[in-house]
Design an enzyme around this catalytic site. Structure first.
Site, PDB file in Angstrom:
ATOM      1  N   ARG A  55       1.193  -0.897  -0.537  1.00  0.00           N
ATOM      2  CA  ARG A  55       0.131   0.145  -0.617  1.00  0.00           C
ATOM      3  C   ARG A  55       0.449   0.940   0.351  1.00  0.00           C
ATOM      4  NH1 ARG A  55      -3.634  -2.949  -1.310  1.00  0.00           N
ATOM      5  NH2 ARG A  55      -5.708  -3.270  -0.983  1.00  0.00           N
ATOM      6  N   GLU A  76      -2.983   7.486  -3.904  1.00  0.00           N
ATOM      7  CA  GLU A  76      -3.644   7.200  -5.195  1.00  0.00           C
ATOM      8  C   GLU A  76      -5.070   7.788  -5.065  1.00  0.00           C
ATOM      9  OE1 GLU A  76      -2.353   2.882  -4.611  1.00  0.00           O
ATOM     10  OE2 GLU A  76      -4.388   2.570  -5.831  1.00  0.00           O
ATOM     11  N   HIS A  97      -1.381   0.056  -9.364  1.00  0.00           N
ATOM     12  CA  HIS A  97      -2.162  -0.565  -9.199  1.00  0.00           C
ATOM     13  C   HIS A  97      -2.507  -2.011  -9.813  1.00  0.00           C
ATOM     14  CE1 HIS A  97      -3.727  -0.670  -4.272  1.00  0.00           C
ATOM     15  NE2 HIS A  97      -3.752  -2.118  -5.001  1.00  0.00           N
TER      16      HIS A  97
HETATM   17  C1  GLV Z   1      -5.391  -4.938  -3.501  1.00  0.00           C
HETATM   18  O1  GLV Z   1      -4.475  -4.013  -3.249  1.00  0.00           O
HETATM   19  C2  GLV Z   1      -5.365  -5.957  -2.616  1.00  0.00           C
HETATM   20  O2  GLV Z   1      -5.551  -5.212  -1.282  1.00  0.00           O
HETATM   21  O3  GLV Z   1      -6.453  -6.894  -2.986  1.00  0.00           O
END
Ligand code: GLV
Ligand code: GLV
Length: 325
Positions: free
Chosen positions: A239, A268, A286
């Protein structure tokens, strides 16, 4: 019995058909975008269950907008830092995630970022397409070695472990930082558990795999980045806020680290100013779990969790069992 359900954005098959099976009138966001706050509050109103995404901030206000009959919010992600789990638990609302099915896709993607960052694949591709290649050169696109180098795993959970195990073919020395000992990494790879400073100082590649919590926010800050070798690379598929992005941009600009491969960002979908100008960064939107199989499995899991929660059963991937009491 018919349930009132909302799905905050379209997800791949078999997700929606499964949701429609238990809730034929489920309301599905028809737009290919995140719902606005206002829309989200409206979508959840009166729902028995909601299938939400990591891009939806789900907090007390949202739960209260849903109402006291609401049983479950099924998150379409393994990470659930977008959800105020305590607020859900207080209201007896179940929260679920989609662990396991995206472990390999995410670990594979971290490797893709590691390779493309170290070997400057994106820059070289741009150079080629721009018609700049005039012949082989001894100094062209020199990058970092991978085989035999030291790999540092920050967070040796499911994904960090899978990522580390894939280093076998590259004969790497593996260090890891985690609260618990990881027997599999130690026996399979001879990995060593170290403190974070040691990991930052000794690794040629640092890959971040912790969940985002208050404790891991800016875990990798200016101080930690400052401990890295100038020849080392940082990879983040966890993250964004785990890394202080402003400090990272500074480190990339000054050359105090060799590069970074980033799948996630602090604000983000925005990038902090200057990141896009950093030539030694490979930056992607992402997409670590974005394989056809994985996204479909995530949809199936989220829909199964939602269905179980609606029926009053224990969902397979419940993250707050206290809420069920
Ligand atoms: C993606 O970032 C997830 O947490 O599935
Ligand atoms: C993610 O869920 C992990 O455990 O690494």
């Amino acid at each position: 019995m018919s349930y009132k359900v909302s799905v905050t954005r379209e997800i791949p098959d078999p997700g929606l058909p499964m949701v429609k099976e238990i809730a034929p009138d489920a309301r599905v966001n028809p737009h290919d975008r995140v719902l606005t706050r206002e829309e989200l509050l409206d979508y959840v109103k009166g729902c028995d269950g909601v299938l939400c995404l990591l891009t939806d901030p789900i907090d007390a206000e949202v739960f209260d907008a849903a109402g006291p009959q609401c049983k479950i919010f099924a998150n379409y992600a393994v990470g659930y830092n977008n959800i105020d789990v305590d607020a859900a638990t207080e209201r007896g609302i179940l929260i679920t995630n989609t662990p396991g099915v995206l472990t390999d896709a995410t670990a594979d993607h971290a490797w893709a970022l590691l390779f493309s960052t170290a070997r400057r694949i994106v820059e070289a591709d741009e150079y080629m397409r721009a018609g700049k290649f005039e012949g082989w050169g001894p100094m062209m696109f020199l990058g970092g070695d991978i085989t035999g180098k030291t790999l540092g795993i920050v967070g040796a959970g499911r994904i960090g472990t899978a990522f580390a195990l894939k280093s076998k073919g590259f004969n790497m020395k593996v260090l890891y930082y985690d609260l618990s000992r990881n027997d599999e990494l130690e026996s399979e790879l001879g990995a060593t558990k170290v403190d974070l400073d040691t990991l930052m100082e000794q690794s040629d590649y640092v890959s971040v795999h912790v969940a985002l919590t208050d404790e891991t926010t800016h875990l990798i800050d200016a101080d930690k980045l400052g401990k890295m070798k100038s020849s080392a690379y940082l990879i983040n598929t966890a993250r964004g806020p785990v890394v202080d992005e402003v400090a990272l941009i500074e480190a990339l600009k000054s050359g105090s680290i060799a590069g970074a491969g980033l799948d996630v960002f602090e604000d983000e979908p925005e990038m902090k100013p200057g990141l896009a100008d950093c030539k030694t960064a490979v930056i992607v939107p992402h997409i670590a779990s974005a394989t056809i199989w994985t996204r479909s499995k995530m949809a199936e899991m989220a829909a199964s969790n939602l269905t179980a929660g609606l029926k009053g059963e224990t969902p397979p991937n419940l993250v707050n069992p206290e809420a069920a009491k």
